[in-house]
Structures are given as structure tokens and as C-alpha cells.
Design a protein around this motif. Structure first.
Motif, PDB file in Angstrom:
ATOM      1  N   PRO A 179       0.209 -16.691 -81.995  1.00 48.41           N
ATOM      2  CA  PRO A 179      -1.174 -16.091 -81.928  1.00 48.41           C
ATOM      3  C   PRO A 179      -0.907 -14.455 -82.135  1.00 48.41           C
ATOM      4  N   LEU A 191       1.221 -17.106 -68.254  1.00 51.37           N
ATOM      5  CA  LEU A 191       0.914 -18.007 -68.479  1.00 51.37           C
ATOM      6  C   LEU A 191       1.910 -19.276 -68.538  1.00 51.37           C
ATOM      7  N   PHE A 192       2.868 -18.614 -68.523  1.00 53.98           N
ATOM      8  CA  PHE A 192       4.070 -19.839 -68.935  1.00 53.98           C
ATOM      9  C   PHE A 192       4.684 -19.769 -68.123  1.00 53.98           C
ATOM     10  N   LEU A 205       0.080 -11.865 -71.281  1.00 52.16           N
ATOM     11  CA  LEU A 205      -0.591 -12.613 -70.720  1.00 52.16           C
ATOM     12  C   LEU A 205       0.166 -14.204 -71.234  1.00 52.16           C
ATOM     13  N   GLN A 206       0.417 -13.792 -71.875  1.00 51.79           N
ATOM     14  CA  GLN A 206       1.186 -15.542 -72.432  1.00 51.79           C
ATOM     15  C   GLN A 206       1.854 -15.388 -71.584  1.00 51.79           C
ATOM     16  N   LEU A 207       3.110 -14.992 -71.683  1.00 49.92           N
ATOM     17  CA  LEU A 207       4.126 -14.854 -70.412  1.00 49.92           C
ATOM     18  C   LEU A 207       4.042 -15.440 -69.444  1.00 49.92           C
ATOM     19  N   TRP A 210       6.661 -23.224 -67.402  1.00 52.68           N
ATOM     20  CA  TRP A 210       7.378 -23.981 -68.663  1.00 52.68           C
ATOM     21  C   TRP A 210       8.516 -22.727 -69.291  1.00 52.68           C
ATOM     22  N   THR A 233       4.869 -20.552 -79.793  1.00 53.34           N
ATOM     23  CA  THR A 233       3.081 -20.090 -79.166  1.00 53.34           C
ATOM     24  C   THR A 233       3.138 -19.123 -78.942  1.00 53.34           C
ATOM     25  N   ILE A 234       4.951 -17.985 -78.439  1.00 52.82           N
ATOM     26  CA  ILE A 234       4.122 -16.786 -77.592  1.00 52.82           C
ATOM     27  C   ILE A 234       3.492 -15.697 -79.739  1.00 52.82           C
ATOM     28  N   VAL A 294      -2.041  -9.732 -75.086  1.00 60.68           N
ATOM     29  CA  VAL A 294      -1.424 -11.229 -75.063  1.00 60.68           C
ATOM     30  C   VAL A 294      -0.505 -11.895 -75.077  1.00 60.68           C
ATOM     31  N   LEU A 295       0.664 -11.160 -74.791  1.00 55.04           N
ATOM     32  CA  LEU A 295       2.314 -10.995 -75.076  1.00 55.04           C
ATOM     33  C   LEU A 295       2.336 -11.718 -73.009  1.00 55.04           C
ATOM     34  N   LEU A 344       8.255 -23.248 -77.373  1.00 53.38           N
ATOM     35  CA  LEU A 344       8.249 -21.550 -76.323  1.00 53.38           C
ATOM     36  C   LEU A 344       7.363 -20.223 -77.329  1.00 53.38           C
TER      37      LEU A 344
END
Length: 72
Positions: free
Chosen positions: A24, A65-66, A61-63, A71, A20-21, A58-59, A17
């Protein structure tokens, strides 16, 4: 043995995880850090802050989505 295997799986899951963060984010900063003179908006004073905001977005958005996929 089973408890050790489960603990190892949890640690590897956490590390994947984190990777993945940050993968990008590292790619974008590395891509734009290679040639600062050639990027669009380099002469614009707020370009750095806009780019930092983009990375932060972006960070987030990823958090989100996770979290939605449970997750985290």
C-alpha cells in the motif's frame, strides 16, 4: 523433510507480511508521484510532510493491526 518445510513456511510468512506492509505504501507513493502538478495541495508548502505523515500513519496502523492479530 518436515523441518525444512516448516522453515520454508516461516520464511514465506515473513515475506508475505513484508509485502503486505510495503504494497500500500508503494501504491500511494506511485500514484501521487505520477502527476505532481495535479494533486490537491501541491502548491502548499507542507503538503509533502503531511503526505509523509500519512504514510507513516498507515505503516503504524498496519503494524498495530498485525500485532493485535498476533501475526508479528
Amino acid at each position: 523433510m518436515s523441518l525444512q518445510s516448516e522453515a520454508l513456511n516461516q520464511r514465506l510468512y515473513f515475506l508475505s507480511l513484508i509485502t503486505t506492509i510495503f504494497l500500500p505504501l508503494g501504491f500511494m507513493t506511485g500514484l501521487l508521484g505520477v502527476n505532481l502538478g495535479g494533486i490537491p495541495g501541491a502548491q502548499y508548502h507542507w503538503a509533502f510532510f503531511i503526505f509523509c505523515g500519512l504514510l507513516f500513519g498507515v505503516l503504524i496502523l498496519q503494524l498495530v493491526l498485525f500485532y493485535r492479530k498476533k501475526w508479528i
